[in-house]
Design a protein around this motif. Structure first.
Motif, mmCIF file in Angstrom:
data_model
loop_
_atom_site.group_PDB
_atom_site.id
_atom_site.type_symbol
_atom_site.label_atom_id
_atom_site.label_comp_id
_atom_site.label_asym_id
_atom_site.label_seq_id
_atom_site.Cartn_x
_atom_site.Cartn_y
_atom_site.Cartn_z
ATOM 1 N N GLN A 1 29.147 52.016 48.127
ATOM 2 C CA GLN A 1 27.678 51.788 48.947
ATOM 3 C C GLN A 1 27.144 50.305 49.928
ATOM 4 O O GLN A 1 26.796 50.963 50.748
ATOM 5 C CB GLN A 1 26.382 51.759 47.499
ATOM 6 C CG GLN A 1 25.087 51.030 47.350
ATOM 7 C CD GLN A 1 24.464 50.396 46.635
ATOM 8 O OE1 GLN A 1 24.572 50.470 45.105
ATOM 9 N NE2 GLN A 1 23.259 50.316 46.374
ATOM 10 N N TYR A 2 28.179 49.647 49.518
ATOM 11 C CA TYR A 2 26.771 48.252 50.610
ATOM 12 C C TYR A 2 28.555 48.595 51.468
ATOM 13 O O TYR A 2 27.679 47.695 52.828
ATOM 14 C CB TYR A 2 27.147 47.105 49.753
ATOM 15 C CG TYR A 2 26.608 46.770 49.035
ATOM 16 C CD1 TYR A 2 25.670 47.500 49.108
ATOM 17 C CD2 TYR A 2 27.464 46.203 47.930
ATOM 18 C CE1 TYR A 2 24.877 47.600 47.263
ATOM 19 C CE2 TYR A 2 27.080 46.549 46.726
ATOM 20 C CZ TYR A 2 25.183 46.579 46.428
ATOM 21 O OH TYR A 2 25.101 46.675 45.248
ATOM 22 N N ASP A 3 29.452 49.246 51.339
ATOM 23 C CA ASP A 3 30.371 49.380 52.838
ATOM 24 C C ASP A 3 31.087 50.189 53.079
ATOM 25 O O ASP A 3 32.321 50.929 52.387
ATOM 26 C CB ASP A 3 31.486 47.836 53.223
ATOM 27 C CG ASP A 3 32.119 47.646 54.368
ATOM 28 O OD1 ASP A 3 31.869 48.520 55.249
ATOM 29 O OD2 ASP A 3 33.206 46.387 54.032
ATOM 30 N N ASP B 1 23.586 40.562 53.278
ATOM 31 C CA ASP B 1 24.332 41.653 53.535
ATOM 32 C C ASP B 1 25.081 41.236 54.048
ATOM 33 O O ASP B 1 25.257 40.242 54.760
ATOM 34 C CB ASP B 1 23.929 42.550 54.274
ATOM 35 C CG ASP B 1 23.031 42.001 55.195
ATOM 36 O OD1 ASP B 1 24.479 41.787 56.421
ATOM 37 O OD2 ASP B 1 21.594 42.207 55.688
ATOM 38 N N ARG C 1 29.547 45.172 43.083
ATOM 39 C CA ARG C 1 30.539 44.843 44.038
ATOM 40 C C ARG C 1 31.817 44.862 43.513
ATOM 41 O O ARG C 1 32.469 45.906 44.695
ATOM 42 C CB ARG C 1 30.667 43.361 44.585
ATOM 43 C CG ARG C 1 29.130 43.139 45.041
ATOM 44 C CD ARG C 1 29.171 41.677 46.389
ATOM 45 N NE ARG C 1 28.002 40.906 47.320
ATOM 46 C CZ ARG C 1 27.511 39.919 47.788
ATOM 47 N NH1 ARG C 1 29.074 39.279 47.836
ATOM 48 N NH2 ARG C 1 26.736 39.612 47.920
#
Ligand code: AP5
Ligand code: MG
Length: 217
Positions: free
Chosen positions: A140-142, A200, A123
């Motif tokens: 990648q995640y946001d 998530d 992260r």
């Protein structure tokens, strides 16, 4: 609602605090953001803080306690607040208890975000932060709508100076030594709520809101 978001670097404190701020209309008080603002102005506090932050250390307790003490007097804290990244030591927690007793604003809950170490590193190395408004994204995640630019204000996205691997390692070590003991401190006060931070972003938000509604009812 008066809450603390507790968790290691990269746990999602800032991400979740910003969403809770919108949902409940109470301010996010992030000592990290306030110190980064001081660094940008190059005030004497900022110059001192930058060296410590870049090394992944903790800014002295009296400085951060003073900053939070002043911030809690603002009008927008009347309805409540979300503390993000404070307290971080037992001494800070004791000072906070005293300040809140003086203000007659006892804490409602301390939400502790539980995230595995490997996920934390992924992260932080993938986080990109807006130079202008401080909003965090993740490659990648946001991801931002447009590469390299903040989706909120259009500012440039950069890697935070303390999101480099060697600094991350030191931040994690300091967290374990100095901040993790706060879990027991607040558990003993009956305020701690553990939330699984591995899901998530929106699932974690729902879990926090559910947990808070249980603890406030
Ligand atoms: P601070 O800014 O508070 O940093 P930190 O505690 O190390 O935490 P981070 O901001 O890195 O992580 P976060 O939990 O907010 O995660 P985020 O939501 O961004 O402090 C910086 C420095 O200032 C300290 O090291 C110290 O020097 C000094 N300082 C600050 N407060 C102090 C104090 N009280 N006393 C002394 N010194 C102090 O999320 C991370 C990334 O993951 C983002 O990219 C995000 O998009 C992504 N993400 C978030 N949630 C999820 C999810 N559920 N799934 C996938 N990705 C996710
Ligand atoms: Mg943060």
């Amino acid at each position: 609602m008066k809450i603390i978001l507790l968790g290691p670097p990269g746990a999602g404190k800032g991400t979740q605090a910003a969403m809770l701020m919108e949902r409940f209309g109470i301010p996010q008080i992030s000592t990290g953001d306030m110190l980064r603002a001081a660094v940008q102005t190059q005030s004497s506090l900022g110059v001192k803080a930058k060296k410590i932050m870049d090394a992944g250390g903790l800014v002295p307790d009296d400085i951060v306690v003073g900053i939070v003490h002043d911030r809690l007097q603002f009008e927008d804290c009347q309805k409540g607040f979300i503390l993000d990244g404070f307290p971080r030591t037992l001494a800070q927690a004791d000072s906070l208890k005293q300040v809140l007793a003086e203000l007659d604003k006892p804490l409602d809950a301390v939400v502790s975000l539980q995230v595995d170490i490997d996920a934390l590193v992924a992260r932080l190395t993938g986080r990109r932060t807006c130079v202008d408004c401080g909003k965090g994204f993740h490659l990648q995640y946001d991801p931002p709508t447009q590469d390299g630019l903040c989706s909120v204000c259009g500012g440039r996205l950069i890697l935070r100076d303390d999101d480099r691997e060697e600094t991350i390692r030191n931040r994690m070590k300091i967290y374990q030594e100095q901040t993790a003991p706060l879990e027991d401190y607040y558990r003993a006060e009956g305020l701690l709520i553990d939330v699984d931070g591995m899901a998530d972003i929106s699932t974690v938000q729902q879990a926090i809101v559910m947990a808070l509604s249980g603890s406030l009812s």
